[in-house]
Design a protein around this motif. Structure first.
Motif, short mmCIF file in Angstrom:
data_model
loop_
_atom_site.label_atom_id
_atom_site.label_comp_id
_atom_site.label_asym_id
_atom_site.label_seq_id
_atom_site.Cartn_x
_atom_site.Cartn_y
_atom_site.Cartn_z
N CYS A 53 0.37 1.44 -10.90
CA CYS A 53 1.40 0.37 -10.26
C CYS A 53 -0.11 -0.39 -9.17
O CYS A 53 -1.05 0.11 -9.01
N GLU A 54 0.14 -1.69 -8.74
CA GLU A 54 -1.03 -2.83 -8.36
C GLU A 54 0.10 -3.15 -7.15
O GLU A 54 1.27 -3.08 -8.19
N THR A 55 -0.49 -3.67 -6.69
CA THR A 55 0.47 -4.85 -5.61
C THR A 55 -0.03 -6.30 -5.35
O THR A 55 -1.11 -5.90 -6.19
N ASP A 56 1.08 -7.17 -5.24
CA ASP A 56 0.51 -8.70 -5.48
C ASP A 56 -0.78 -8.80 -4.61
O ASP A 56 -1.50 -7.81 -3.25
N VAL B 65 -2.76 -10.01 -1.55
CA VAL B 65 -2.48 -9.72 0.09
C VAL B 65 -3.43 -10.83 1.21
O VAL B 65 -4.67 -10.62 0.47
N ASP C 223 -0.77 5.38 3.87
CA ASP C 223 -1.23 4.29 3.35
C ASP C 223 -2.40 4.12 2.77
O ASP C 223 -3.11 3.45 2.42
N GLY D 297 -0.27 -1.87 0.38
CA GLY D 297 1.02 -1.75 0.33
C GLY D 297 1.52 -0.75 -0.72
O GLY D 297 2.58 -1.51 -1.61
N LEU D 298 0.84 -0.21 -1.65
CA LEU D 298 0.61 0.65 -2.69
C LEU D 298 2.12 1.49 -1.68
O LEU D 298 2.49 1.96 -0.54
N LYS E 258 -6.30 -6.85 -3.32
CA LYS E 258 -5.64 -5.98 -3.74
C LYS E 258 -5.60 -4.92 -4.30
O LYS E 258 -6.82 -4.46 -4.97
N SER E 259 -4.34 -3.52 -4.42
CA SER E 259 -4.77 -2.29 -4.74
C SER E 259 -4.38 -1.97 -5.80
O SER E 259 -2.92 -2.96 -6.23
N LYS E 260 -4.88 -1.21 -6.31
CA LYS E 260 -3.99 -0.48 -7.73
C LYS E 260 -4.41 1.51 -8.00
O LYS E 260 -5.54 1.70 -7.19
N THR F 105 -9.66 -1.47 -5.15
CA THR F 105 -9.28 -2.50 -4.11
C THR F 105 -9.91 -3.46 -4.78
O THR F 105 -11.35 -3.24 -4.48
#
Length: 177
Positions: free
Chosen positions: A17-20, A22, A97, A101-102, A134-136, A157
């Motif tokens: 799962c990955e964020t957009d 930021v 957190d 935003g994960l 972005k984080s994953k 990240t």
């Protein structure tokens, strides 16, 4: 009695799962670079002396290598995340957190430990740049430790500038127990 299995199908689905992207609320500015290089006690002139920095391979002032890790601050006008201290006397300021935003990891273990960080630096940030990240979730797994079960959450990240050039990659290991 068999040990608990915290790595459920729901948890497994979070891996990858990955964020957009930021973007940090402020561009890289010389004052922030100054405060950072003073905080880490690195007085290399490439961080603050124009003439000396211009004569280096960088051609000007740059930020210290780990600066992007601390570039994400709370924007003005947004709620203070520590405001919940007044409503919850047991809140110690530590949140789960993981990354920018994960989604939360639904594991009911009460303690959170920092299991370490690995950082690869590709290039240094410069004044005027906009840092994005972005984080994953790279992996989530459990192991038996001396004090019981431990769950490891690995979060990568990537930090880049506004041109999409990678500044650094950070891999953080979180341990729940």
């Amino acid at each position: 009695m068999s040990p608990a299995h915290y790595i459920t199908d729901e948890v497994k689905q979070l891996i990858g799962c990955e964020t957009d992207w930021v973007e940090a609320c402020d561009e890289v500015e010389r004052g922030a670079i100054r405060r950072f290089h003073q905080a880490v006690m690195d007085d290399d002139p490439i961080f603050w002396k124009d003439a000396e920095a211009a004569a280096t391979r960088y051609g000007g002032i740059v930020a210290p290598p780990l600066f992007p890790l601390h570039a994400f601050r709370r924007p003005s006008g947004t709620p203070d995340p520590l405001s919940r201290v007044s409503g919850d006397p047991d809140f110690d300021g530590v949140t789960r957190d993981f990354g920018l935003g994960l989604p939360p990891v639904p594991i009911p273990l009460p303690r959170l430990l920092n299991g370490g960080n690995q950082v690869e630096v590709y290039q240094l940030a410069r004044p005027g740049e906009r840092i994005r990240a972005k984080s994953k979730y790279v992996d989530i797994y459990q192991k038996e430790g001396k004090s019981g079960l431990l769950v490891f959450i690995l979060v990568e990240t990537i930090y880049a500038n506004q041109k999409g050039e990678t500044l650094l990659k950070a891999l953080q290991t979180h341990i729940l127990r």
